[in-house]
Design a protein around this motif. Structure first.
Motif, mmCIF file in Angstrom:
data_model
loop_
_atom_site.group_PDB
_atom_site.id
_atom_site.type_symbol
_atom_site.label_atom_id
_atom_site.label_comp_id
_atom_site.label_asym_id
_atom_site.label_seq_id
_atom_site.Cartn_x
_atom_site.Cartn_y
_atom_site.Cartn_z
ATOM 1 N N ALA A 56 -12.168 22.319 -2.283
ATOM 2 C CA ALA A 56 -13.398 21.998 -1.574
ATOM 3 C C ALA A 56 -13.112 21.836 -0.086
ATOM 4 O O ALA A 56 -12.127 21.211 0.278
ATOM 5 C CB ALA A 56 -13.995 20.709 -2.115
ATOM 6 N N VAL A 111 -10.900 7.861 3.536
ATOM 7 C CA VAL A 111 -10.964 8.246 2.125
ATOM 8 C C VAL A 111 -12.379 8.095 1.564
ATOM 9 O O VAL A 111 -12.584 8.121 0.370
ATOM 10 C CB VAL A 111 -9.976 7.420 1.255
ATOM 11 N N ASP A 148 -12.929 20.460 3.559
ATOM 12 C CA ASP A 148 -12.918 19.079 4.015
ATOM 13 C C ASP A 148 -14.219 18.780 4.745
ATOM 14 O O ASP A 148 -14.483 19.302 5.809
ATOM 15 C CB ASP A 148 -11.721 18.863 4.942
ATOM 16 N N GLU A 192 -16.370 9.030 0.723
ATOM 17 C CA GLU A 192 -16.782 10.229 -0.012
ATOM 18 C C GLU A 192 -17.518 11.269 0.811
ATOM 19 O O GLU A 192 -17.606 12.405 0.409
ATOM 20 C CB GLU A 192 -17.657 9.806 -1.198
ATOM 21 N N GLU A 251 -7.284 18.318 -6.503
ATOM 22 C CA GLU A 251 -8.664 18.531 -6.055
ATOM 23 C C GLU A 251 -8.696 19.049 -4.618
ATOM 24 O O GLU A 251 -9.234 18.424 -3.729
ATOM 25 C CB GLU A 251 -9.502 17.276 -6.250
#
Lengths: 108, 621
Positions: free
Chosen positions: A6, A105, A8, A107, A3
């Motif tokens: 996207a 970590v 950061d 979301e 993944e």
């Protein structure tokens, strides 16, 4: 890691490294810390229900909650354990959200 | 206005509300149908989970069951709430991160095997179907008791309603109707509880009144001048009548332990509960919505034992040695006799109470034997009727029964549901409260039924059709299949509700036992043990289920005697042992066979980290 593409999106205020190279040791540490939180909370979960409410109920029933008709073991089995469960989940939420941020970590 | 009119108005209004919400929240895609588009706010999801979880049994039956079991009833209280801690800490956040639609999805992907997926599908369908039949029956029973509609029509009306919002709205429709249903059911449960608490202990908060001294209108009468706590009085009354003390109960410690554990783990493994955590936007939301869910559930679950104790003390005081009729007492020359209250006759008419005057003294003896409750006669009350269908009356005006009497001194039959149903009358509350309780019972049954039906339809359209049989169907076709599956499932559930198999009550043990011995270990190992592989988990699930199912079938249906219970563990609690077997087999086999492939190990790594949940949730076009 799959993944990737996207961008950061972790904004300014996270001081801890979030790049993927140091990720593996970080991830392992995060997981360790997570397990530690789980163990502590589940120990409490077990103690109030299976411990106070069942295994030790007879012993605790000799004690009464002052100012009420509740025997302590009975109260834990029918009231106290449930209150504790609710509190445990909210404590878990707070601890984990903090942990997520510390290891970068989370979301968003 | 009379009770019926009020009930029609309140039930009608709540139904209109549910239909309105269903029209507003129609599902347009499979993602909306399966997981409400993954966009439900955590607080709303918590409420919906609460309604989803609290069934007709929680609303109508649990307080009554506790009232008869006393301390033994704690298994339900701890079991059905403690499971949420496991769910919140061990399952919800990781499954949300995994981000597909169903439990079989996780089992199938994590164990890279369609056999594992199929085992999970079968378990999910079986567990949900056993559960939903009871809900539909609950809908029918509420209709027939409060509105004097035939059970069959009651079930049909319930089916129509669920059909409407589950088939149209899918998870999205169900979720928002459940939010409304939660509000209805909790209000309906709490209002009579507040008043009962005031009348028995002079404290409006049931959780505190539960531990208080007897006081207030009814409480003072029961205490008869004595200053005594409600629970002490209850212990005393119970023992006087040949039951064990209320705070002691009758079950053995190991059985209480195992039943509680099986219910907790079963709760955490029930697919219709797990699926709710796929509906929120983020991992963080999954954690907090489990907290909200338990908070909303705890409101009812901490009130229920208080209601059970209030109901018990009131019942024992009201019926013990009471005259059935004032005239008989007068004839016997008793001044100021104790006569049964008015509500006794109301509930005798609906068959929830029945009295046989075994010793012919005109007074009611409600007695236990060896500490446990005993039935005065075999089966449910079967009133003797004349050729016009009118019930024949005995010497004191009581309804006569044609049941075979059991050999004991107990003269009273009490259906445990009465504890909640009769509360408004016992507390002499206005008629609209009774209508509210009916609406609450319906809300509880309908919301649970809808959640379960969705699991069944999803398991068929998504797990079976899309993932195994016809992977090339479009989103539109899959949505249509989901709707058809939901429609068929509603009809199947309705059929079972109208023609309930005899074993409905026993199947609850089945649902929890199977969920505990199949899903829970498979999911936990999938998240926490990277080494757990296909071979281990499939064999684990199969051995866990086989053991649990065989034990339950032997002792529940083939007449096995409780003397032969393994370590004294009842079939309700055996899921705990099944779960242990599953864990053991899965561990052992996993470590002696090949580790899972690299991409599966990466999958496990990724579900352990909250980051990136949004992307993981996208569905391929």
């Amino acid at each position: 890691m799959a993944e990737q593409p996207a961008p950061d999106t972790t904004p300014s205020s996270t001081p801890t490294p979030t790049n993927d190279d140091s990720g593996s040791t970080n991830t392992a540490e995060y997981w360790q810390a997570n397990i530690r939180i789980l163990m502590i909370l589940l120990a409490i979960w077990f103690t109030v229900s299976f411990g106070f409410g069942i295994l030790l109920a007879d012993v605790l029933n000799r004690i009464r909650i002052p100012g009420s008709g509740f025997k302590l073991g009975f109260w834990f089995a029918q009231q106290g354990s449930i209150y504790t469960f609710v509190v445990l989940i909210f404590v878990y939420v707070v601890l984990m959200n903090r942990l997520d941020r510390r290891y970068g970590v989370q979301e968003d | 206005m009379d009770v019926q009119a009020w009930t029609f108005i309140i039930v009608g209004l709540t139904f209109a509300l549910y239909i309105g919400i269903a029209l507003w929240a129609r599902a347009g895609s499979t993602k909306e149908f399966y997981v409400a588009g993954g966009g439900v706010p955590p607080l709303a999801n918590g409420m919906a989970t609460g309604a989803d979880w609290m069934s007709a049994a929680s609303f109508l039956g649990m307080a009554g069951a506790i009232s008869f079991l006393g301390y033994g009833g704690s298994v339900y209280l701890m079991g059905w709430t403690g499971g949420y801690v496991l769910l919140a800490l061990l399952l919800a956040p990781y499954l949300r991160k995994f981000g597909k639609f169903t439990v079989p999805d996780f089992v199938g992907d994590r164990y890279y095997s369609n056999i594992a997926r199929l085992v999970a599908v079968i378990c999910a369908v079986f567990v949900s179907f056993t559960y939903v039949a009871g809900q539909m029956r609950g809908v029918g029973v509420v209709f027939s008791r409060f509105l004097e509609v035939d059970v069959t029509y009651g079930v049909l009306i319930g089916m129509g309603l669920v059909f409407f919002y589950a088939v149209l709205g899918g998870m999205k429709g169900i979720t928002y109707t459940q939010v409304a249903q939660y509000c209805v059911l909790i209000f309906a449960f709490m209002v009579p509880a507040f008043f009962l608490s005031i009348m028995l202990t002079n404290n409006p908060i049931p959780q505190i009144g539960f531990g208080g001294d007897l006081a207030g209108d009814i409480g003072n009468r029961i205490a008869a001048g004595e200053s005594i706590s409600l629970l002490d009085k209850l212990d005393g009354l119970n023992e006087e009548l040949g039951f064990t003390a209320y705070t002691q109960g009758t079950k053995s410690m190991i059985d209480i332990f195992c039943i509680t554990a099986a219910l907790m783990v079963g709760t955490a493994g029930l697919p219709h509960v797990i699926i709710r955590f796929y509906t929120v936007p983020k991992v963080r939301d999954a954690r907090i919505s489990a907290g909200w869910a338990l908070l909303f559930i705890a409101i009812l679950y901490t009130t229920a034992p208080a209601v059970g104790a209030f109901g018990r003390v009131n019942l024992l005081d009201a019926v013990t040695d009471a005259w059935y009729s004032a005239e008989s007492a007068e004839v016997a020359g008793i001044e100021e006799p104790k006569v049964i209250p008015e509500w006794f006759k109301t509930w005798e008419r609906s068959g929830l109470l029945a009295w046989v005057d075994k010793n012919g003294d005109g007074r009611i003896q409600y007695l236990g034997q060896d500490g446990a409750k005993v039935d005065p006669f075999a089966g449910r009350p079967d009133f003797t009727r004349d050729e016009n269908g009118d019930i024949l009356r005995g010497a004191h005006g009581e309804a006569l029964l044609s049941n075979t009497l059991n050999e004991n001194d107990n003269e009273l039959f009490v259906d445990q549901d009465i504890m909640v149903l009769a509360n408004p009358e016992i507390a002499q509350l206005p008629n609209w409260v009774i209508g509210l309780v009916a609406a609450g019972g319906l809300a509880a049954a309908l919301s649970t039924a809808a959640g379960l039906l969705l699991v069944v339809s999803t398991a068929i359209s998504h797990d079976l059709l899309k993932k195994m049989v016809a992977p090339n169907i479009t989103d539109k076709q899959e949505l249509l299949a989901a709707r058809i599956a939901a429609a068929v499932a509603v009809c199947g559930a309705g059929y079972l509700g109208i023609n309930p198999p005899d074993y409905v009550a026993a199947t609850v043990a089945f649902a929890f036992g199977l969920a505990a011995s199949s899903f829970f270990p498979a999911i936990i190992l999938g998240i926490f043990v990277k080494r757990a592989n296909r071979e281990g988990v499939i064999l684990g699930m199969i051995s866990g289920i086989t053991f649990t199912a065989a034990y339950i079938i032997y002792f529940k249906f083939l007449g096995g005697s409780s003397d032969n219970w393994f370590l004294g563990i009842s079939p309700e609690g055996i899921g705990t042992v099944g779960m242990a077997i599953n864990f053991f087999v899965a561990f052992f086999v996993s470590y002696i066979t090949k580790p899972p492939p690299k991409d599966v190990q990466d999958l496990v790594e990724s579900i352990r980290l909250p980051k990136g949940a949004g992307e993981a949730h996208e569905i391929e076009a």
